[in-house]
Write a protein that holds these residues in place. Structure first.
Motif, PDB file in Angstrom:
ATOM      1  N   CYS A   1      -5.106   9.681   0.611  1.00 49.52           N
ATOM      2  CA  CYS A   1      -4.901   8.648   1.480  1.00 49.52           C
ATOM      3  C   CYS A   1      -5.582   7.623   0.857  1.00 49.52           C
ATOM      4  O   CYS A   1      -6.719   7.428   0.221  1.00 49.52           O
ATOM      5  N   ARG A   2      -4.866   6.360   0.400  1.00 47.39           N
ATOM      6  CA  ARG A   2      -5.228   5.438  -0.487  1.00 47.39           C
ATOM      7  C   ARG A   2      -5.970   4.375   0.619  1.00 47.39           C
ATOM      8  O   ARG A   2      -5.563   3.796   1.154  1.00 47.39           O
ATOM      9  N   THR A   3      -7.234   4.540   0.366  1.00 54.62           N
ATOM     10  CA  THR A   3      -7.874   3.813   1.372  1.00 54.62           C
ATOM     11  C   THR A   3      -7.957   2.041   1.508  1.00 54.62           C
ATOM     12  O   THR A   3      -7.766   1.356   2.356  1.00 54.62           O
ATOM     13  N   GLU A   4      -7.404   1.732   0.140  1.00 53.53           N
ATOM     14  CA  GLU A   4      -7.270   0.256   0.025  1.00 53.53           C
ATOM     15  C   GLU A   4      -6.041  -0.346   0.687  1.00 53.53           C
ATOM     16  O   GLU A   4      -6.162  -1.463   1.140  1.00 53.53           O
ATOM     17  N   HIS A   5      -5.339   0.481   0.862  1.00 54.33           N
ATOM     18  CA  HIS A   5      -3.957  -0.044   1.642  1.00 54.33           C
ATOM     19  C   HIS A   5      -4.329  -0.445   3.078  1.00 54.33           C
ATOM     20  O   HIS A   5      -3.684  -1.410   3.782  1.00 54.33           O
ATOM     21  N   MET A   6      -5.320   0.325   3.567  1.00 54.52           N
ATOM     22  CA  MET A   6      -5.933  -0.069   4.876  1.00 54.52           C
ATOM     23  C   MET A   6      -6.527  -1.603   5.141  1.00 54.52           C
ATOM     24  O   MET A   6      -6.496  -1.918   6.132  1.00 54.52           O
ATOM     25  N   PHE A   7      -6.937  -1.937   4.035  1.00 56.54           N
ATOM     26  CA  PHE A   7      -7.626  -3.310   4.174  1.00 56.54           C
ATOM     27  C   PHE A   7      -6.589  -4.384   4.413  1.00 56.54           C
ATOM     28  O   PHE A   7      -7.165  -5.486   4.760  1.00 56.54           O
ATOM     29  N   PHE A   8      -5.186  -4.119   4.537  1.00 53.61           N
ATOM     30  CA  PHE A   8      -4.533  -5.145   4.641  1.00 53.61           C
ATOM     31  C   PHE A   8      -3.405  -5.226   5.837  1.00 53.61           C
ATOM     32  O   PHE A   8      -2.746  -5.825   5.915  1.00 53.61           O
ATOM     33  N   ASN A   9      -3.998  -4.358   6.478  1.00 53.41           N
ATOM     34  CA  ASN A   9      -3.180  -4.172   7.812  1.00 53.41           C
ATOM     35  C   ASN A   9      -3.208  -5.466   8.882  1.00 53.41           C
ATOM     36  O   ASN A   9      -2.334  -5.680   9.703  1.00 53.41           O
ATOM     37  N   ASP A  10      -4.417  -6.064   8.782  1.00 53.87           N
ATOM     38  CA  ASP A  10      -4.529  -7.301   9.521  1.00 53.87           C
ATOM     39  C   ASP A  10      -5.231  -8.220   8.796  1.00 53.87           C
ATOM     40  O   ASP A  10      -6.109  -8.292   7.872  1.00 53.87           O
ATOM     41  N   GLU A  11      -5.299  -9.563   9.324  1.00 52.32           N
ATOM     42  CA  GLU A  11      -6.145 -10.799   9.012  1.00 52.32           C
ATOM     43  C   GLU A  11      -7.671 -10.510   8.902  1.00 52.32           C
ATOM     44  O   GLU A  11      -8.302 -10.840   7.937  1.00 52.32           O
ATOM     45  N   LYS A  12      -8.061  -9.608   9.962  1.00 49.18           N
ATOM     46  CA  LYS A  12      -9.728  -9.322  10.046  1.00 49.18           C
ATOM     47  C   LYS A  12      -9.932  -8.775   8.956  1.00 49.18           C
ATOM     48  O   LYS A  12     -11.151  -9.001   8.134  1.00 49.18           O
ATOM     49  N   ARG A  13      -9.268  -7.624   8.748  1.00 49.24           N
ATOM     50  CA  ARG A  13      -9.562  -6.696   7.534  1.00 49.24           C
ATOM     51  C   ARG A  13      -9.521  -7.454   6.155  1.00 49.24           C
ATOM     52  O   ARG A  13     -10.455  -7.342   5.313  1.00 49.24           O
ATOM     53  N   ILE A  14      -8.320  -8.251   6.046  1.00 50.27           N
ATOM     54  CA  ILE A  14      -8.352  -9.074   4.673  1.00 50.27           C
ATOM     55  C   ILE A  14      -9.493 -10.008   4.477  1.00 50.27           C
ATOM     56  O   ILE A  14     -10.084  -9.995   3.432  1.00 50.27           O
TER      57      ILE A  14
ATOM     58  N   LYS B   1     -23.377  -7.147   4.038  1.00 49.21           N
ATOM     59  CA  LYS B   1     -22.902  -8.047   5.195  1.00 49.21           C
ATOM     60  C   LYS B   1     -21.341  -7.802   5.674  1.00 49.21           C
ATOM     61  O   LYS B   1     -20.918  -7.496   6.776  1.00 49.21           O
ATOM     62  N   ALA B   2     -20.477  -8.221   4.570  1.00 48.87           N
ATOM     63  CA  ALA B   2     -19.312  -7.931   4.781  1.00 48.87           C
ATOM     64  C   ALA B   2     -18.714  -6.790   5.148  1.00 48.87           C
ATOM     65  O   ALA B   2     -17.870  -6.335   5.972  1.00 48.87           O
ATOM     66  N   LEU B   3     -19.346  -5.761   4.091  1.00 52.69           N
ATOM     67  CA  LEU B   3     -18.870  -4.331   4.530  1.00 52.69           C
ATOM     68  C   LEU B   3     -19.264  -3.822   5.771  1.00 52.69           C
ATOM     69  O   LEU B   3     -18.488  -2.978   6.329  1.00 52.69           O
ATOM     70  N   ALA B   4     -20.347  -4.197   6.353  1.00 52.81           N
ATOM     71  CA  ALA B   4     -20.640  -3.847   7.870  1.00 52.81           C
ATOM     72  C   ALA B   4     -19.691  -4.137   8.534  1.00 52.81           C
ATOM     73  O   ALA B   4     -19.225  -3.642   9.647  1.00 52.81           O
ATOM     74  N   LYS B   5     -18.706  -5.239   8.291  1.00 53.90           N
ATOM     75  CA  LYS B   5     -17.495  -5.638   9.279  1.00 53.90           C
ATOM     76  C   LYS B   5     -16.375  -4.456   8.946  1.00 53.90           C
ATOM     77  O   LYS B   5     -15.992  -4.310   9.962  1.00 53.90           O
ATOM     78  N   LEU B   6     -16.323  -4.168   8.009  1.00 47.55           N
ATOM     79  CA  LEU B   6     -15.224  -3.219   7.465  1.00 47.55           C
ATOM     80  C   LEU B   6     -15.519  -1.641   8.055  1.00 47.55           C
ATOM     81  O   LEU B   6     -14.471  -1.027   8.344  1.00 47.55           O
ATOM     82  N   LEU B   7     -16.763  -1.503   8.189  1.00 47.26           N
ATOM     83  CA  LEU B   7     -17.432   0.027   8.618  1.00 47.26           C
ATOM     84  C   LEU B   7     -16.535   0.355   9.829  1.00 47.26           C
ATOM     85  O   LEU B   7     -15.914   1.520   9.956  1.00 47.26           O
ATOM     86  N   PRO B   8     -16.666  -0.393  10.876  1.00 42.10           N
ATOM     87  CA  PRO B   8     -16.098   0.168  12.158  1.00 42.10           C
ATOM     88  C   PRO B   8     -14.625   0.277  12.035  1.00 42.10           C
ATOM     89  O   PRO B   8     -14.034   1.179  12.636  1.00 42.10           O
ATOM     90  N   ILE B   9     -13.946  -0.589  11.293  1.00 40.34           N
ATOM     91  CA  ILE B   9     -12.561  -0.727  11.295  1.00 40.34           C
ATOM     92  C   ILE B   9     -12.115   0.469  10.334  1.00 40.34           C
ATOM     93  O   ILE B   9     -11.232   1.416  11.038  1.00 40.34           O
ATOM     94  N   GLN B  10     -12.816   0.942   9.142  1.00 42.75           N
ATOM     95  CA  GLN B  10     -12.393   1.913   8.627  1.00 42.75           C
ATOM     96  C   GLN B  10     -12.498   3.200   9.297  1.00 42.75           C
ATOM     97  O   GLN B  10     -11.803   4.199   9.170  1.00 42.75           O
ATOM     98  N   THR B  11     -13.717   3.276  10.032  1.00 40.81           N
ATOM     99  CA  THR B  11     -14.065   4.606  10.813  1.00 40.81           C
ATOM    100  C   THR B  11     -12.979   4.842  11.743  1.00 40.81           C
ATOM    101  O   THR B  11     -12.529   6.026  11.807  1.00 40.81           O
ATOM    102  N   LYS B  12     -12.423   3.884  12.339  1.00 40.99           N
ATOM    103  CA  LYS B  12     -11.477   4.087  13.375  1.00 40.99           C
ATOM    104  C   LYS B  12     -10.202   4.319  12.920  1.00 40.99           C
ATOM    105  O   LYS B  12      -9.531   5.403  13.365  1.00 40.99           O
ATOM    106  N   ASP B  13      -9.877   3.841  11.536  1.00 49.12           N
ATOM    107  CA  ASP B  13      -8.647   4.239  10.878  1.00 49.12           C
ATOM    108  C   ASP B  13      -8.639   5.790  10.577  1.00 49.12           C
ATOM    109  O   ASP B  13      -7.721   6.633  10.626  1.00 49.12           O
ATOM    110  N   PHE B  14      -9.733   6.194   9.991  1.00 46.33           N
ATOM    111  CA  PHE B  14      -9.885   7.746   9.775  1.00 46.33           C
ATOM    112  C   PHE B  14      -9.980   8.568  10.923  1.00 46.33           C
ATOM    113  O   PHE B  14      -9.548   9.534  10.806  1.00 46.33           O
ATOM    114  N   GLU B  15     -10.560   8.142  12.002  1.00 49.39           N
ATOM    115  CA  GLU B  15     -10.351   8.908  13.101  1.00 49.39           C
ATOM    116  C   GLU B  15      -8.991   8.900  13.755  1.00 49.39           C
ATOM    117  O   GLU B  15      -8.701   9.988  13.925  1.00 49.39           O
ATOM    118  N   GLY B  16      -7.971   7.879  13.484  1.00 47.89           N
ATOM    119  CA  GLY B  16      -6.696   8.181  13.862  1.00 47.89           C
ATOM    120  C   GLY B  16      -5.951   9.205  12.979  1.00 47.89           C
ATOM    121  O   GLY B  16      -5.254  10.158  13.654  1.00 47.89           O
TER     122      GLY B  16
END
Ligand code: PEP
Ligand code: MG
Length: 893
Positions: free
Chosen positions: A576-589, A606-621
């Motif tokens: 699972c190439r995690t970096e691909h997940m960073f481009f799914n929407d504007e918020k992540r980018i 600070k910026a990573l804290a914004k990504l944390l819940p997003i990545q967590t959700k991706d991995f849950e999926g």
């Protein structure tokens, strides 16, 4: 010392060769020998081996010394068996001289018929057959074939000479109106005499010599013509396109002629023992009364179907049906046969395993198991990677008329299938069209992670640069989306909104069609054929899964893709190439860009804290979809510059969004610039410099795992470190991963198992694998980077020169693109020793591969032999990997 045998005789119910000798005698030669032995009606003849072809080329087109004598002896034997002599003015023996390599290359090499006719012997044939028209017709065909193939005279000049007589003499004699066609068979004896005289004149004008009247000279001319055709441009291209490697050359078959053009009890045909289109067990083919073989192939007259032939000539048809039954019983596979009926008697001229459409390949294989003809293992061995591709991807309908005119340019066939749509030069434009339900083809110089939205929205992707493991290819492959890369000669001008090649300019919005299977680009919207999986596919793949012993996983970054992969038989995620997940929407980018632009640890956190819940959700999926299956998640890998905008406009926009000055953004982007980014600050080197990224990603993975486990999902997380170079580097990061993971688990108050392992994708890691395996719980070979670094060939720039390395006529260093099919000899050595070394310190080390080679049939077979635990392929290539694993197992036994 006994002399090497270069010529094999067949005739009179016996043969020196047999059906297993395809490599040496070619498919045709082996088939003729085998049919002769099986007492089928085959005219006598002899085969000059493929070895001679190889020696001919190795030796500057000089034949081995003993060949002349062997050919003479075999010719003598042929004369004895047939009771006729070559060049005999009363009753001449006529022969055909035909090519035949180990693998069939239809229409790619030469054939010469009616050899042995001269000004004298043609009259002998006329008297013997009491049919002078027939003899003259055979002679004019021979002059034409010999002149064009052995002596390289433009064939159309012979056709013109024939047409002129037809138009000038035959038309007026018969009073055929202008506009109506004069047929070849309308030309009479006198007119044929004129045609022959004209053709001989043409021959003399072009070659400066008379048409040869010595049949032995004719024979050697024809033999050389066949050998020379092995290296003709079309044959070389065919081998390249079909990926036919390791075939030594063509054989030459010299065989007594039989005639299908001796009147209405004669004829010639081509047929298949089963329907090659549907796979149905039904006799299928074409027949032409009173014709020679080339008429059927050339499509000069319209042939009749076999059921009509059965009515018109039941006696000949019955003989044909008997041979059909014998052939299937003998070869246990569908055969494609060429035959001639001479005055009521059937002769077999060729038989070979018939080509079939992909869906038919599955049906025939499964039917034949049901009929008790073959075993399940044999059925599995018959399926090719292209058969699987053929039932999953749409294809261009190659039968449409305008294909040739519409062809624009050829690039590298990165992902098979076909797609048509409007040209879009930006990802945004492709998304805009897709939103309006219009079809888009994304055309870019290259793609970057920023383009993924548009790539997903497009029907197909075309890039001017890149090879089979470039960004565009890897991402498109993951979605099974048609993709052509490395179209170097296509000039793309984003400013003008156009692309051009060879004087043709296309604008944004113009239609193009991509054929990803062949790498061809067409102007306009061509007709496509939908892909369908036949019933037999499911049954055959069940057998595949029963037979194979290694696991097949998938490379997937999104739950949707993982789901598709499971449907195709995947048993886990191998990458699972995690970096691909960073481009799914504007918020992540924006969040990842903020992290990159930040120049302090706090800013990054600070910026990573914004990504944390997003990545967590991706991995849950992903964990949810993969319930009970292993999921290997790789920490961030690409160099950071890939995530930031490089144009002024993009940088300005980013500065505004982050509320910082434009110059800060610009400076940071410049700082990130690297001369060799693929050897630069990427992979786990990022986590060494910025451990907070690792912390965020591991927290997200383990939090998601704990959450989903709490919901009853069985989670098996495997955290993977990319681009490792040795055990010291690995242990620094492994300790961090474990510290973060254990803290999350402890906090959650649960018990959770997870693994920490590494990619092996630098040569250094492969060489030091024993030490790494003392700490790493699994290895996954990243053969894309491992190939890049072992060969010192950039995977992104290889398309500029690598094709020359595969081209037999240029360098021929590789038999296939090493980024597509593993360089087993070089990179394979590192893979094998990496596995051995790894297991020397951890006996039960789990080893897999997640480079693009995991979806390539031959490479997967290699990985199975090397003892891997699993291979991982993109979702649409999972079935190919399963098949390859089963084939490797069968071959082992
Ligand atoms: C590889 O290098 O083989 C690999 C799987 O990683 P990536 O293609 O993402 O570099
Ligand atoms: Mg890699």
């Amino acid at each position: 010392m006994s002399e090497k045998k270069y010529v094999y005789f067949f005739g009179n119910g016996d043969a020196e060769g047999n059906g297993t000798m395809k490599e040496l005698l070619g498919g045709k030669g082996a088939g003729l020998a085998e049919m002769t032995r099986a007492k089928m009606p085959v005219p006598a003849g002899f085969t000059i081996t493929t070895e001679v072809c190889q020696l001919y080329y190795d030796n500057k087109k000089v034949y081995p010394e003993s060949l002349k004598k062997s050919v003479e002896e075999n010719l003598k034997r042929l004369e004895e068996v047939t009771g006729k002599k070559l060049g005999d003015p009363d009753d001449p023996l006529l022969v055909s001289v035909r090519s035949g390599a180990a693998v069939s290359m239809p229409g790619m090499m030469e054939t010469i018929l009616n050899l042995g006719l001269t000004d004298k012997s043609v009259e002998g044939l006329a008297r013997k057959t009491s049919n002078r028209r027939f003899a003259l017709d055979a002679y004019r065909r021979f002059i034409m074939m010999y002149g064009s193939t052995a002596m390289d005279i433009d064939r159309s000049k012979f056709d013109d000479a024939f047409d002129q007589i037809k138009e000038k003499m035959t038309r007026s004699r018969l009073g055929v109106a202008d506009g109506s066609k004069v047929g070849d068979t309308d030309v009479n004896e006198e007119e044929l005499e004129v045609v022959i005289a004209k053709q001989k004149e043409l021959y003399k004008k072009e070659i400066k010599e008379d048409f040869p009247q010595d049949p032995i000279e004719q024979l050697w001319g024809a033999i050389s013509a066949v050998f020379n055709s092995w290296m003709s441009a079309k044959a070389v291209t065919y081998r390249k396109v079909e990926n036919l490697v390791g075939i030594s050359g063509t054989a030459v078959n010299v065989m007594q002629m039989v005639f299908g053009n001796k009147g209405n009890t004669s004829g010639t045909g081509v047929c298949f023992t089963r329907d090659p289109n549907s796979g149905e067990n039904a006799f299928y083919g074409d027949y032409l009364f009173n014709a020679q073989g080339e008429d059927v192939v050339a499509g000069i007259r319209t042939p009749m179907k076999l059921d009509e032939f059965a009515k018109e000539d039941p006696n000949a048809y019955k003989q044909l049906c008997e041979v059909r039954a014998l052939l299937e019983k003998h070869y246990k596979d569908m055969q494609d046969m060429e035959f001639t009926v001479e005055e009521g008697t059937l002769y077999m001229l060729q038989c070979r395993t018939g080509k079939r459409l992909p869906a038919a390949a599955f049906r025939m294989a499964v039917d034949m198991v049901d009929e008790g003809l073959i075993t399940k293992e044999e059925a599995v061995m018959r399926i090719k990677a292209s058969d699987i591709e053929g039932i999953f991807y749409p294809a261009i309908d190659y039968k449409q008329d305008n294909l040739k005119e519409a062809f624009l340019i050829n690039g590298i066939d990165a992902v098979p299938g076909a797609a048509a749509g409007k040209i879009c030069f930006s990802a945004a434009k492709a998304e805009e069209l897709a939103a309006k339900k219009e079809k888009a083809i994304l055309v870019r110089k290259e793609t970057s992670p920023e383009d993924v939205g548009g790539m997903h929205a497009a029907q197909g992707i075309l890039t001017a640069t890149g090879g089979k493991t470039s960004h565009a290819a890897v991402v498109a492959r993951g979605w099974g989306k048609c993709c052509i890369v490395g179209c170097e000669k296509l000039v793309i001008d984003y400013e003008k909104g156009e692309c051009s090649y060879n004087g043709i300019t296309l604008k944004e919005g113009d239609y193009i069609t991509l054929d990803g299977t062949r790498g061809d680009v067409y102007v306009g919207e061509l007709r496509l054929m939908e892909a369908k999986q036949p019933e037999a596919y499911k049954r055959l793949m069940q057998w595949v899964d029963e037979i194979r012993t290694i696991q097949v996983r998938t490379n997937a970054d999104r739950p949707e893709d993982a789901k598709i992969a499971i449907d195709h038989g995947a048993e886990g995620i191998g990458l699972c190439r995690t970096e691909h997940m960073f481009f799914n929407d504007e918020k992540r980018i924006l969040a990842i860009r903020e992290m990159i632009i930040a120049d302090t640890v706090e800013g990054r956190k600070k910026a990573l804290a914004k990504l944390l819940p997003i990545q967590t959700k991706d991995f849950e999926g992903i964990f949810k979809v993969m319930d009970g299956k292993g999921v290997t998640i790789r920490l961030i890998d690409p160099p950071l510059h890939e995530f930031v905008p490089h144009d002024k406009e993009g940088q300005q926009k980013l500065a505004e969004s982050l509320n910082i000055g434009f110059s800060s953004v610009k400076e940071r982007v410049e700082q990130l610039h690297e001369a060799n980014p693929m050897l630069g600050h990427r992979g786990c080197r990022l986590a060494i410099t910025y451990p907070e990224i690792l912390e965020m990603q591991v927290t997200a993975i383990i939090t998601a795992a704990c959450n989903m486990q709490g919901k009853g999902v069985t989670v098996l997380p495997e955290i993977m470190i990319p681009l490792t170079i040795d055990h010291k580097e690995f242990t620094v990061l492994e300790k961090k991963v474990r510290a973060v993971a254990n803290a999350v688990i402890e906090k959650a108050g649960v018990s959770l198992n997870y693994l920490v392992g590494t990619m092996i994708e630098t040569p250094r890691a492969a060489l030091l694998a024993d030490k790494i395996a003392e700490h790493a719980e699994f290895f996954s070979f990243g053969t894309n980077d491992l190939t890049q670094m072992t060969l010192g060939v950039s995977r992104d720039d290889a398309s500029k020169f690598l094709p020359d390395y595969v081209d037999e006529q240029k360098a021929g260093v590789f038999t296939a693109d090493p980024f597509q099919s593993l360089d087993q000899e070089g990179v394979g050595l590192l893979v094998k020793s990496g596995i051995e070394k790894g297991r020397s310190s951890r006996a039960n080390l789990k080893v897999g591969i997640c480079g693009e080679h995991g979806g390539d049939l031959e490479s997967v077979k290699f990985f199975c032999r090397a003892g891997m635990t699993y291979v991982s392929a993109s979702p649409y290539r999972v079935p190919i990997a399963r098949l390859a694993a089963a084939q490797a197992e069968i071959m082992k036994k």
